[in-house]
Design a protein around this motif. Structure first.
Motif, PDB file in Angstrom:
ATOM      1  N   SER A  10      11.251  -8.190  -9.322  1.00 13.68           N
ATOM      2  CA  SER A  10       9.949  -7.617  -9.657  1.00 13.68           C
ATOM      3  C   SER A  10       9.991  -6.086  -9.607  1.00 13.68           C
ATOM      4  O   SER A  10       9.287  -5.421 -10.373  1.00 13.68           O
ATOM      5  N   SER A  11      10.842  -5.513  -8.777  1.00 11.34           N
ATOM      6  CA  SER A  11      11.004  -4.060  -8.748  1.00 11.34           C
ATOM      7  C   SER A  11      11.669  -3.558 -10.024  1.00 11.34           C
ATOM      8  O   SER A  11      11.312  -2.500 -10.543  1.00 11.34           O
ATOM      9  N   CYS A  14       9.074  -3.358 -12.533  1.00 14.13           N
ATOM     10  CA  CYS A  14       8.251  -2.156 -12.298  1.00 14.13           C
ATOM     11  C   CYS A  14       8.927  -0.901 -12.849  1.00 14.13           C
ATOM     12  O   CYS A  14       8.245   0.061 -13.203  1.00 14.13           O
ATOM     13  N   PRO A  56       4.716   5.505 -13.023  1.00  9.52           N
ATOM     14  CA  PRO A  56       5.607   4.349 -12.806  1.00  9.52           C
ATOM     15  C   PRO A  56       6.205   4.322 -11.398  1.00  9.52           C
ATOM     16  O   PRO A  56       6.321   3.249 -10.798  1.00  9.52           O
ATOM     17  N   MET A  59       3.503   3.111  -9.019  1.00 11.39           N
ATOM     18  CA  MET A  59       3.364   1.655  -9.116  1.00 11.39           C
ATOM     19  C   MET A  59       4.500   0.942  -8.377  1.00 11.39           C
ATOM     20  O   MET A  59       4.271  -0.054  -7.695  1.00 11.39           O
ATOM     21  N   LEU A  60       5.712   1.473  -8.495  1.00  8.47           N
ATOM     22  CA  LEU A  60       6.843   0.882  -7.776  1.00  8.47           C
ATOM     23  C   LEU A  60       6.636   0.992  -6.271  1.00  8.47           C
ATOM     24  O   LEU A  60       6.870   0.034  -5.530  1.00  8.47           O
ATOM     25  N   HIS A  63       4.023  -1.462  -5.177  1.00  2.41           N
ATOM     26  CA  HIS A  63       4.619  -2.794  -5.256  1.00  2.41           C
ATOM     27  C   HIS A  63       5.543  -3.056  -4.060  1.00  2.41           C
ATOM     28  O   HIS A  63       5.445  -4.099  -3.414  1.00  2.41           O
ATOM     29  N   CYS A  87       3.415 -11.055  -6.699  1.00  4.03           N
ATOM     30  CA  CYS A  87       4.510 -10.091  -6.785  1.00  4.03           C
ATOM     31  C   CYS A  87       4.834  -9.791  -8.241  1.00  4.03           C
ATOM     32  O   CYS A  87       5.000  -8.634  -8.633  1.00  4.03           O
ATOM     33  N   VAL A  90       1.833  -7.861 -10.215  1.00  5.58           N
ATOM     34  CA  VAL A  90       1.857  -6.404 -10.018  1.00  5.58           C
ATOM     35  C   VAL A  90       2.954  -5.775 -10.865  1.00  5.58           C
ATOM     36  O   VAL A  90       2.746  -4.759 -11.532  1.00  5.58           O
ATOM     37  N   ALA A  91       4.119  -6.372 -10.869  1.00  2.69           N
ATOM     38  CA  ALA A  91       5.234  -5.842 -11.665  1.00  2.69           C
ATOM     39  C   ALA A  91       4.908  -5.892 -13.159  1.00  2.69           C
ATOM     40  O   ALA A  91       5.193  -4.942 -13.893  1.00  2.69           O
ATOM     41  N   ALA A  94       2.518  -3.125 -14.160  1.00  4.59           N
ATOM     42  CA  ALA A  94       3.236  -1.847 -14.252  1.00  4.59           C
ATOM     43  C   ALA A  94       4.018  -1.751 -15.556  1.00  4.59           C
ATOM     44  O   ALA A  94       4.015  -0.717 -16.225  1.00  4.59           O
ATOM     45  N   ALA A  95       4.674  -2.831 -15.930  1.00  4.91           N
ATOM     46  CA  ALA A  95       5.484  -2.822 -17.157  1.00  4.91           C
ATOM     47  C   ALA A  95       4.617  -2.781 -18.412  1.00  4.91           C
ATOM     48  O   ALA A  95       5.001  -2.176 -19.411  1.00  4.91           O
TER      49      ALA A  95
END
Length: 108
Positions: A10-11, A14, A56, A59-60, A63, A87, A90-91, A94-95
């Motif tokens: 998920s990171s 992000c 970005p 957001m990371l 997260h 999880c 949220v990712a 962001a994307a």
């Protein structure tokens, strides 16, 4: 502390907006729109560096803080399916934000 595959994957999602920023950076205006009024006119702006890199990364950070906090919470046993879903939500947000913002930018 062991880092779960869920947090790593998920990171990475992000971080996808950073690749879009790197590719389109020269085409971005100095002031990027981040908010639009009800009729679609941009009425909120930020500087290019903040929009391309800062948002970005923010957001990371959000997260990672929430994901690690959730991972360390021992009382979350019954919430594992929901935390997996959240999880990635949220990712995904962001994307998806980067293309939405970049698609609304008018060429200089």
């Amino acid at each position: 502390m062991k880092i779960s595959k869920r947090i790593v994957l998920s990171s990475i999602v992000c971080l996808l907006p950073l690749t879009v920023s790197a590719r389109l950076y020269d085409q971005l205006p100095n002031r990027m729109p981040i908010h639009w009024n009800p009729i679609g006119e941009a009425d909120g702006f930020i500087e290019k560096n903040i929009g391309a890199w800062g948002l970005p990364l923010l957001m990371l950070a959000i997260h990672l803080i929430t994901a690690v906090k959730t991972e360390r919470d021992t009382s979350r046993q019954h919430l594992s399916r929901m935390t997996n879903t959240l999880c990635f939500i949220v990712a995904a947000i962001a994307a998806l934000l980067a293309p939405v913002i970049y698609s609304r930018i008018e060429k200089n």
